[in-house]
Design a protein around this motif. Structure first.
Motif, short mmCIF file in Angstrom:
data_model
loop_
_atom_site.label_atom_id
_atom_site.label_comp_id
_atom_site.label_asym_id
_atom_site.label_seq_id
_atom_site.Cartn_x
_atom_site.Cartn_y
_atom_site.Cartn_z
N ARG A 184 8.67 67.43 50.25
CA ARG A 184 9.29 66.83 48.84
C ARG A 184 10.99 67.32 49.02
NH1 ARG A 184 6.44 63.54 48.90
NH2 ARG A 184 4.62 63.03 47.59
N THR A 185 11.81 66.23 48.71
CA THR A 185 13.34 66.48 48.70
C THR A 185 13.83 65.90 47.43
OG1 THR A 185 13.80 66.49 51.18
CG2 THR A 185 15.45 66.40 49.89
N ARG A 186 14.69 66.64 46.62
CA ARG A 186 15.42 66.13 45.51
C ARG A 186 16.69 67.06 45.23
NH1 ARG A 186 11.89 68.96 40.72
NH2 ARG A 186 13.77 68.76 39.45
N LEU A 187 17.44 66.56 44.37
CA LEU A 187 18.78 67.10 43.82
C LEU A 187 18.61 68.12 42.70
CD1 LEU A 187 21.36 64.28 44.61
CD2 LEU A 187 20.82 66.53 45.96
N VAL A 188 18.97 69.27 42.80
CA VAL A 188 19.26 70.05 41.62
C VAL A 188 20.63 70.52 41.58
CG1 VAL A 188 18.35 72.26 40.50
CG2 VAL A 188 16.78 70.87 42.01
N ALA A 232 11.55 71.05 49.36
CA ALA A 232 10.29 71.70 49.03
C ALA A 232 9.12 71.25 49.96
CB ALA A 232 9.81 71.26 47.59
N ALA A 233 8.39 72.45 50.47
CA ALA A 233 7.36 72.04 51.49
C ALA A 233 6.25 71.29 50.91
CB ALA A 233 6.85 73.64 51.90
N ARG A 240 3.76 78.91 55.52
CA ARG A 240 4.29 78.67 56.86
C ARG A 240 5.18 77.43 56.82
NH1 ARG A 240 -0.43 77.85 58.64
NH2 ARG A 240 -0.70 75.29 58.40
N ARG A 241 4.81 76.54 56.21
CA ARG A 241 5.93 75.30 56.05
C ARG A 241 7.09 75.84 55.34
NH1 ARG A 241 4.19 69.59 54.09
NH2 ARG A 241 2.53 69.86 55.49
N THR A 242 7.27 76.47 54.24
CA THR A 242 8.31 76.99 53.47
C THR A 242 9.07 77.89 54.40
OG1 THR A 242 6.85 76.77 51.45
CG2 THR A 242 8.90 77.94 51.13
N ALA A 243 8.47 78.74 55.14
CA ALA A 243 9.34 79.41 56.09
C ALA A 243 10.04 78.63 57.08
CB ALA A 243 8.30 80.50 56.66
N ASP A 244 9.65 77.58 57.49
CA ASP A 244 10.27 76.76 58.50
C ASP A 244 11.47 76.12 57.96
OD1 ASP A 244 8.49 77.40 60.33
OD2 ASP A 244 7.17 75.38 60.07
N LEU A 245 11.10 75.82 56.47
CA LEU A 245 12.32 75.28 55.87
C LEU A 245 13.48 76.23 55.45
CD1 LEU A 245 10.74 73.11 52.85
CD2 LEU A 245 11.78 72.21 55.08
N VAL A 246 13.18 77.42 55.45
CA VAL A 246 14.10 78.49 55.04
C VAL A 246 14.93 78.69 56.33
CG1 VAL A 246 14.46 81.03 54.65
CG2 VAL A 246 12.82 79.70 53.34
N VAL A 253 15.28 76.04 48.68
CA VAL A 253 14.27 75.73 49.11
C VAL A 253 13.13 76.27 48.12
CG1 VAL A 253 12.88 76.51 51.07
CG2 VAL A 253 15.25 76.07 51.47
N ALA A 254 12.31 75.48 48.04
CA ALA A 254 11.17 75.71 47.50
C ALA A 254 9.58 75.70 48.14
CB ALA A 254 11.19 75.19 45.99
N VAL A 255 8.61 76.52 47.48
CA VAL A 255 7.15 76.05 48.21
C VAL A 255 6.86 74.79 47.68
CG1 VAL A 255 5.01 76.99 48.19
CG2 VAL A 255 6.80 78.75 48.06
N ALA A 256 7.11 74.53 46.43
CA ALA A 256 6.56 73.25 45.69
C ALA A 256 7.59 72.87 44.66
CB ALA A 256 5.07 73.40 45.32
N THR A 257 7.47 71.49 44.52
CA THR A 257 8.05 71.09 43.44
C THR A 257 7.28 69.78 42.73
OG1 THR A 257 10.25 69.90 42.67
CG2 THR A 257 9.33 69.15 44.78
N VAL A 258 7.75 69.58 41.53
CA VAL A 258 7.16 68.36 40.97
C VAL A 258 7.87 67.20 41.41
CG1 VAL A 258 6.63 67.56 38.61
CG2 VAL A 258 6.53 69.75 38.83
#
Length: 284
Positions: free
Chosen positions: A94-98, A105-106, A134-140, A277-282
């Motif tokens: 997921r991708t969003r603006l904050v 987010a992975a 694993r996927r979160t680390a890739d995003l970082v 970057v986050a592990v998960a997002t709503v």
């Protein structure tokens, strides 16, 4: 008369010997040697599995001592079975603006992901985190590769209450997986006028990713949107980021209030947030 008796004895004994010899002949070693025995297990490896015999053997031995069940489907001997891991890997990010900054987010915080996060954060199940991190680390790593040279990684800290309860910081686990072992954390400070009797700042672990509860005992879910902002703004401080590019990392982003406060803290200290970057997002 003696001659027929001799013939009747010799002939029956010769016939079985002739019959059994051909039966024993078709036992050549050639067909067995020609069969690609080593190729069979690889072809049978389920989709999504990595074919790691040592890992399967270790899991089987461990299951004898500490029986576990898959948190997704209840299958025995795995904290996360191969089928559920394949489902997890297939879920989109997921991708969003904050606060005007891109947040990658992975995972979406729902279903199997939500179950894994709760087992990880609230019950200390570190055996389920590999599928999430694993996927979160890739995003970082991707965020750092896209950022200007010399960019810093800052983690959003958990509340002291949550850290005491768990004994670990979930974001540290993610960053170690990404190869970032000395990422600093933003600093928590008391929130002025956060509410009656509140002098210790928010506690963001009232729920995953929430800004948490003050000393009034109310969690983030019990607050209105305005109260959430009031209980969070001014709660974080960024040190040593003046004129630096920063990548912010958190575990779960729900309302986005805490991450927005982290962005504000970096900007207030003269830094520039280039990615979150986050592990998960709503999903919003």
């Amino acid at each position: 008369m003696p001659t027929p008796q001799t013939q009747s004895v010799v002939l029956p004994s010769a016939v079985p010997l002739a019959d059994t010899a051909p039966a024993a002949t078709p036992r050549p070693a050639t067909p067995r040697a020609a069969t690609p025995r080593a190729a069979t297990p690889r072809a049978a490896t389920p989709a999504g599995g990595r074919g790691r015999p040592w890992a399967d053997a270790a899991a089987a031995v461990l299951a004898l001592v500490l029986p576990v069940a898959c948190v997704g489907c209840g299958a025995p001997d795995r904290a996360l079975c191969r089928a559920c891991r394949s489902v997890l890997d297939a879920l989109p990010g997921r991708t969003r603006l904050v606060a005007g900054v891109r947040l990658d987010a992975a995972h979406e915080y729902d279903g199997l992901v939500r179950t894994l996060v709760l087992e990880w954060k609230l019950r200390g199940r570190v055996d389920v985190v590999s599928g999430l991190t694993r996927r979160t680390a890739d995003l970082v790593r991707a965020a750092l590769a896209a950022a200007p040279v010399g960019a810093l990684v800052l983690r959003v800290p958990p509340s002291s209450r949550g850290h005491r309860r768990r004994g670990f910081d979930p974001v540290v686990t993610v960053l170690r997986r990404a190869g970032v072992r000395r990422a600093r954390a933003l600093r928590r400070v008391p929130v002025p006028d956060a509410g009656p009797g509140s002098d210790s700042g928010p506690a963001p672990d009232a729920g995953p990713g929430s800004a948490g509860a003050g000393t009034d005992g109310r969690g983030q879910k019990e607050r209105t949107a305005v109260e959430r902002v009031a209980a969070t703004v001014g709660s974080l401080v960024a040190d040593g980021v003046a004129d630096r590019d920063v990548v912010l990392v958190d575990d779960v982003v729900t309302t986005g209030v805490t991450m927005a406060e982290a962005v504000r803290a970096v900007r207030g200290a003269g830094g520039r947030v280039v990615r979150c970057v986050a592990v998960a997002t709503v999903e919003v």
